[in-house]
Design an enzyme around this catalytic site. Structure first.
Site, PDB file in Angstrom:
ATOM      1  CE  LYS A  58      90.026 -39.801   1.032  1.00 38.18           C
ATOM      2  NZ  LYS A  58      90.579 -40.322   2.288  1.00 38.18           N
ATOM      3  CD  GLN A 102      90.777 -38.522   5.506  1.00 35.11           C
ATOM      4  OE1 GLN A 102      90.140 -39.310   4.807  1.00 35.11           O
ATOM      5  NE2 GLN A 102      91.959 -38.069   5.134  1.00 35.11           N
ATOM      6  CG  ASP A 125      91.172 -45.731   3.887  1.00 29.78           C
ATOM      7  OD1 ASP A 125      91.477 -45.185   2.809  1.00 29.78           O
ATOM      8  OD2 ASP A 125      90.772 -45.110   4.888  1.00 29.78           O
TER       9      ASP A 125
END
Ligand code: GUN
Length: 296
Positions: A58, A102, A125
């Site tokens: 990412k 995460q 997200d």
């Protein structure tokens, strides 16, 4: 006569390259207007190898489109209160457009509390209830990255979806459940009749064999075999697993939730692992970050 495969690949790498080129040119505009580049932070707690690999991809992807990125690494011993404090400071940081924490998190930290603590304006997200609620109602907002990436992949390859039967296997909050909603909405891609199958589904192969579009997010290596797939189906594989392979220098290879070699010949389209959904997930995260940076 030899068996000639007729399937085509839903190539997430190629599709991502096209979308990321657009993101890079829009990022340049935003950077010129605001005097700073779009900025994504990723928080990684603990030392799970797979999570580290994802987060590093990412961060690298940010660089490839001209975004700034920050990787915040915390030890497994980080307390929930410490992580919530960090989230609170990221929420207030005016130099930061969006951030992700995460998952999975160490067991002593509540993922629910963490998700709820993220400011919905920075929730790139798309996991916050406000983002999910907006998605359900079809309002503008951040879509969860993996389902949005799959929709983009289907759009890029011109897969027709209206009136098709889409079977989604797996009902996770971050993939299966939002995926089923996106495929059923009155949008293009969308307008499918959707079946959401899961661990309590009876006679799963009988259901999956009805799928024109089969989206597999069950988290079990090579779970879907040819007998579970209809001829001509479009198959999207969300899984990614390392399995031991002594013929490889690394000692492992990557496989999905679909047994690719068994299933591919039955498909009209199939996404490979790696190089299918994975790059699209990251591209969606970049799109959400750009969206966050463009907010007035
Ligand atoms: N773990 C697996 N997929 C994801 C994702 O898309 N975002 C975050 N934050 N964690 C994940």
């Amino acid at each position: 006569m030899s068996n000639v495969a007729t399937y085509q690949l839903l190539d997430g790498k190629q599709c991502s390259e096209a979308v990321r080129a657009d993101i890079a040119s829009q990022a340049a505009v935003v950077t010129a207007q605001r005097g700073r580049a779009p900025h994504l932070a990723a928080v990684l707690v603990g030392n799970d190898g797979a999570s580290r690999t994802y987060v590093e991809s990412k961060v690298r992807a940010c660089q490839s489109v001209g975004f700034r990125s920050s990787l915040i690494e915390l030890p497994t011993s980080t307390t929930e209160a410490e992580l919530l404090d960090l989230i609170s400071s990221l929420n207030r940081d005016p130099e930061l457009d969006g951030f992700i924490v995460q998952l999975p998190l160490p067991k002593h930290i509540s993922e629910e509390k963490v998700t709820l603590a993220i400011d919905p304006r920075k929730d790139v997200d798309g996991f916050h209830p406000e983002s999910l609620g907006r998605m359900v109602l079809g309002l503008p907002g951040f879509l969860p990255a993996t389902p949005a990436g799959i929709v983009e992949l289907l759009r890029h390859y011109g897969i027709s979806t209206a009136g098709k039967h889409c079977v989604v296997i797996g009902r996770s909050n971050i993939v299966g459940t939002p995926m089923s909603l996106l495929m059923s909405r009155n949008t293009e891609p969308g307008n499918c009749t959707v079946t959401l199958a899961h661990s309590r589904t009876k006679d799963l192969p009988a259901i999956t064999r009805q799928a024109d579009i089969l989206i597999v997010a069950i988290g079990k290596p090579e779970f879907v075999t040819a007998d579970m797939v209809k001829d001509g189906a479009v198959v999207v594989d969300v899984g990614i697993h390392r399995i031991t392979d002594t013929t490889k220098k690394s000692g492992f290879r990557l496989v999905g939730d679909v047994h690719f070699d068994d299933v591919a010949a039955k498909c009209s389209w199939i996404s490979p692992v790696p190089g299918g959904v994975g790059p699209m997930t990251i591209t969606s995260l970049l799109l959400n970050t750009l969206k966050a940076a463009e907010r007035p």
